[in-house]
Design a protein around this motif. Structure first.
Motif, short mmCIF file in Angstrom:
data_model
loop_
_atom_site.label_atom_id
_atom_site.label_comp_id
_atom_site.label_asym_id
_atom_site.label_seq_id
_atom_site.Cartn_x
_atom_site.Cartn_y
_atom_site.Cartn_z
N ALA A 1 58.41 40.62 31.62
CA ALA A 1 59.17 41.82 32.01
C ALA A 1 58.25 42.99 32.37
O ALA A 1 58.61 43.82 33.21
N LYS A 2 57.07 43.05 31.74
CA LYS A 2 56.12 44.14 32.01
C LYS A 2 54.74 43.55 32.31
O LYS A 2 53.81 43.64 31.50
N PRO A 3 54.60 42.92 33.47
CA PRO A 3 53.33 42.25 33.79
C PRO A 3 52.24 43.24 34.18
O PRO A 3 52.52 44.39 34.55
N TYR A 4 51.00 42.76 34.10
CA TYR A 4 49.88 43.55 34.62
C TYR A 4 49.90 43.47 36.14
O TYR A 4 50.39 42.51 36.73
N CYS A 5 49.35 44.50 36.79
CA CYS A 5 49.40 44.50 38.25
C CYS A 5 48.09 44.05 38.87
O CYS A 5 48.02 43.89 40.09
N GLU A 6 47.03 43.79 38.08
CA GLU A 6 45.79 43.19 38.57
C GLU A 6 45.36 42.10 37.59
O GLU A 6 45.59 42.22 36.37
N ILE A 7 44.76 41.05 38.09
CA ILE A 7 44.32 39.94 37.25
C ILE A 7 43.30 40.43 36.21
O ILE A 7 43.35 40.03 35.04
N GLN A 8 42.40 41.31 36.66
CA GLN A 8 41.37 41.80 35.76
C GLN A 8 41.97 42.60 34.60
O GLN A 8 41.44 42.59 33.49
N ASP A 9 43.08 43.30 34.84
CA ASP A 9 43.73 44.06 33.77
C ASP A 9 44.11 43.14 32.61
O ASP A 9 44.01 43.52 31.43
N ALA A 10 44.55 41.93 32.95
CA ALA A 10 44.92 40.98 31.91
C ALA A 10 43.69 40.32 31.30
O ALA A 10 43.59 40.15 30.08
N ALA A 11 42.71 39.95 32.17
CA ALA A 11 41.52 39.23 31.68
C ALA A 11 40.75 40.04 30.64
O ALA A 11 40.22 39.48 29.67
N GLN A 12 40.67 41.33 30.83
CA GLN A 12 39.87 42.15 29.91
C GLN A 12 40.55 42.35 28.56
O GLN A 12 39.94 42.85 27.62
N LYS A 13 41.80 41.95 28.44
CA LYS A 13 42.51 42.06 27.16
C LYS A 13 42.29 40.85 26.26
O LYS A 13 42.67 40.87 25.09
N ILE A 14 41.67 39.81 26.78
CA ILE A 14 41.56 38.56 26.04
C ILE A 14 40.31 38.55 25.18
O ILE A 14 39.19 38.73 25.68
N PRO A 15 40.43 38.35 23.87
CA PRO A 15 39.26 38.30 22.99
C PRO A 15 38.52 36.97 23.11
O PRO A 15 38.98 36.02 23.73
N LYS A 16 37.37 36.89 22.47
CA LYS A 16 36.60 35.65 22.46
C LYS A 16 37.37 34.54 21.75
O LYS A 16 38.13 34.77 20.81
N ASN A 17 37.10 33.32 22.24
CA ASN A 17 37.61 32.10 21.61
C ASN A 17 39.13 32.13 21.38
O ASN A 17 39.62 31.65 20.36
N ASP A 18 39.82 32.71 22.32
CA ASP A 18 41.27 32.78 22.25
C ASP A 18 41.84 32.31 23.60
O ASP A 18 42.18 33.11 24.46
#
Length: 531
Positions: free
Chosen positions: A236-253
């Motif tokens: 319902a509330k997606p990110y508007c750039e791929i990088q916006d989502a990628a930078q939210k991901i922690p290590k080994n997750d």
């Protein structure tokens, strides 16, 4: 002793019987004279003979008018021995009792057992396939008659066709674990995932064979035209750039980025950092565009893992398309074209390109240096480089392992003396099979002494061995539209019967069309199988 003189009732019954039979006293049934004591064949006291001198008869008979007759009241049973018994007396009871005893007797099954369970449930010498198991009752049964998991936890599934216990089936995948989550329907064993579509989450860690967990962040540029201030990665509330989502991901997750195509391209560089496991997957089968100006579109750092499926990566900018430095990249069903530098620049990278198009990148298609590995499968690497570029189609310097299978590397160009299709220096292990290697007319196609090439179509006499087919030069008529990067084959292409499909090789071509899949079958060389 019973009285020999009949009562009035008995005598009256006798007379009724006699006259009903038409036999008057002293006459037989046919009206003839009844035998008398003078007749030597008639023994006194027997039926229809004179009574004895004491007016008695045999048991069950009655003396009436000096003739022995059957008792009309039925109170005695005719006979010469034994005690007189009523019709409802001991004899009837005995007969009924005998009948009851017969009916209540249990009939035991005398069928002999098929097998001896003590000799083993499985591999019992008395049982043969498909009924190869001995159950506790001594019957030979197939796997439906036992509990496979109790017999051997490693083969808990029952194959109803063969009757055998197997590791897994379409109905039972309980034995398939984390790194072997998929049941091979033919072998009926658990295997690693090899395609994103095999996983219920839609993403496979192709490096380990495990399916990604169901952690998803959504990216949809068209859904957030006013910005991403409220984006949280939900659908319902997606990110508007791929990088916006990628930078939210922690290590080994391990995380899936599900990206929707939008009218305009995604324009921010995507960076996969160390320890990140990210699957960037197109949504709904429509390829999003990633066009980054001034820098490479995608970077993978040391220890980073990127699994990219279904993207168009383009953009006429003076930079590389993808840069991978000691990381891992799996590029599937994607197009990487029209960069003004090299398409993919690997430095010690683990690089896998499958069912993808690498085309018209000004300084070459794929370059790998300083170790690492390259695997190219069912892909087109075409129209890359130029007469001044160090890289034509595929250049590998110091790579540890190189594998090219069912790929078309054609129409590329490099500096004089460098291989326009393949160029390699100091490879530890390198092979090309079932492929098409053709340079532009007049260019040198292959410069790779460490490469073993088999069952391929080549334009180099150096590889004119028994399993290869040699042609003098590329003919544009062999392809649909080479000027537009379309190297699907035409009916005139001499690629049929060049390749040899072997077990374990790709089962489909670039477009997903099924290859022969019968071991040692002749096949089309290159990425495209003409139907």
């Amino acid at each position: 002793m019973r009285s020999s003189r009949p009562s009035a009732v008995q005598f009256s019954a006798f007379l009724s019987l006699v006259f009903a039979l038409g036999c008057p006293p002293g006459g037989g049934a046919d009206g003839t004279e009844t035998l008398t004591s003078g007749d030597p064949t008639c023994e006194p006291g027997t039926l229809n003979c004179p009574c004895r001198e004491d007016q008695s008869c045999e048991l069950g008979l009655l003396c009436a008018s000096n003739i022995c007759i059957s008792d009309p009241q039925g109170t005695t049973t005719p006979g010469t021995t034994g005690t007189s018994t009523s019709a409802t007396g001991t004899d009837a009871t005995t007969e009924d009792t005998a009948t009851d005893t017969s009916e209540s007797t249990t009939t035991h099954d005398t069928h002999s057992a098929d097998c001896d369970p003590d000799e083993g449930v499985q591999d019992n010498p008395s049982c043969q396939a498909p009924a190869s198991f001995c159950d506790p009752d001594g019957a030979c049964v197939d796997c439906s008659g036992i509990v496979c998991a109790a017999l051997d936890p490693s083969t808990p599934a029952c194959d109803l066709i063969s009757g055998a216990c197997v590791q897994c089936s379409a109905e039972d995948t309980s034995a398939c674990g984390t790194v072997t989550p998929i049941c091979d329907p033919l072998a009926q064993i658990c295997v690693p995932c090899a395609e994103h579509s095999q996983c219920s989450t839609g993403a496979c860690n192709l490096a380990s064979g495990a399916c990604f967990p169901p952690k998803v962040l959504w990216v949809d540029k068209a859904a957030a035209p006013g910005g991403c201030a409220e984006a949280d990665g939900s659908e319902a509330k997606p990110y508007c750039e791929i990088q916006d989502a990628a930078q939210k991901i922690p290590k080994n997750d391990p995380t899936i980025l599900r990206v929707r195509a939008a009218p305009s391209a995604y324009t921010s560089q995507v960076s996969i950092q160390e320890g990140r496991f990210i699957a960037i997957i197109r949504d709904a089968g429509v390829s999003p565009r990633l066009e980054v100006l001034g820098s490479s579109a995608l970077t993978i750092a040391k220890g980073g893992f990127a699994f990219v499926d279904g993207f168009n990566i383009a953009g006429a900018t003076q930079d590389r398309g993808i840069v991978c430095t000691e990381g891992t990249l799996w590029l599937d069903r994607s197009r990487l074209n029209s960069r003004e530098e090299v398409g993919i620049d690997g430095n010690g990278c683990s690089l896998h390109v499958r069912r993808s198009l690498i085309a018209r990148n000004s300084l070459g298609g794929i370059k790998q240096t300083n170790g690492g590995s390259v695997h190219v499968e069912n892909s087109f690497i075409v129209n890359n480089g130029g007469f001044l570029s160090d890289v034509g189609g595929l250049s590998m310097i110091g790579a540890n392992q190189v594998s090219v299978i069912y790929s078309t590397i054609a129409g590329n160009e490099a500096k004089v003396g460098l291989g326009s299709s393949l160029h390699c220096v100091t490879l530890q292990s390198a092979s090309t099979v079932n492929s098409v290697l053709l340079a532009k007319p007049g260019a040198s196609s292959i410069s790779c002494s460490d490469m073993d090439i088999e069952y391929s179509l080549v334009d180099s006499d150096k590889y004119a061995q028994s399993t290869n087919t040699v042609v003098q030069a590329l003919d544009p008529a062999w392809f649909v539209n080479p000027a537009s990067n379309d190297y699907h084959v035409t009916p005139t292409a001499p690629f049929k019967m060049v390749a040899l499909w072997l077990s374990g090789q790709p089962k489909v071509d670039y477009d997903g069309e099924l290859r022969p899949t019968v071991d040692s079958s002749p096949d089309y060389a290159g990425a495209d199988l003409r139907p």
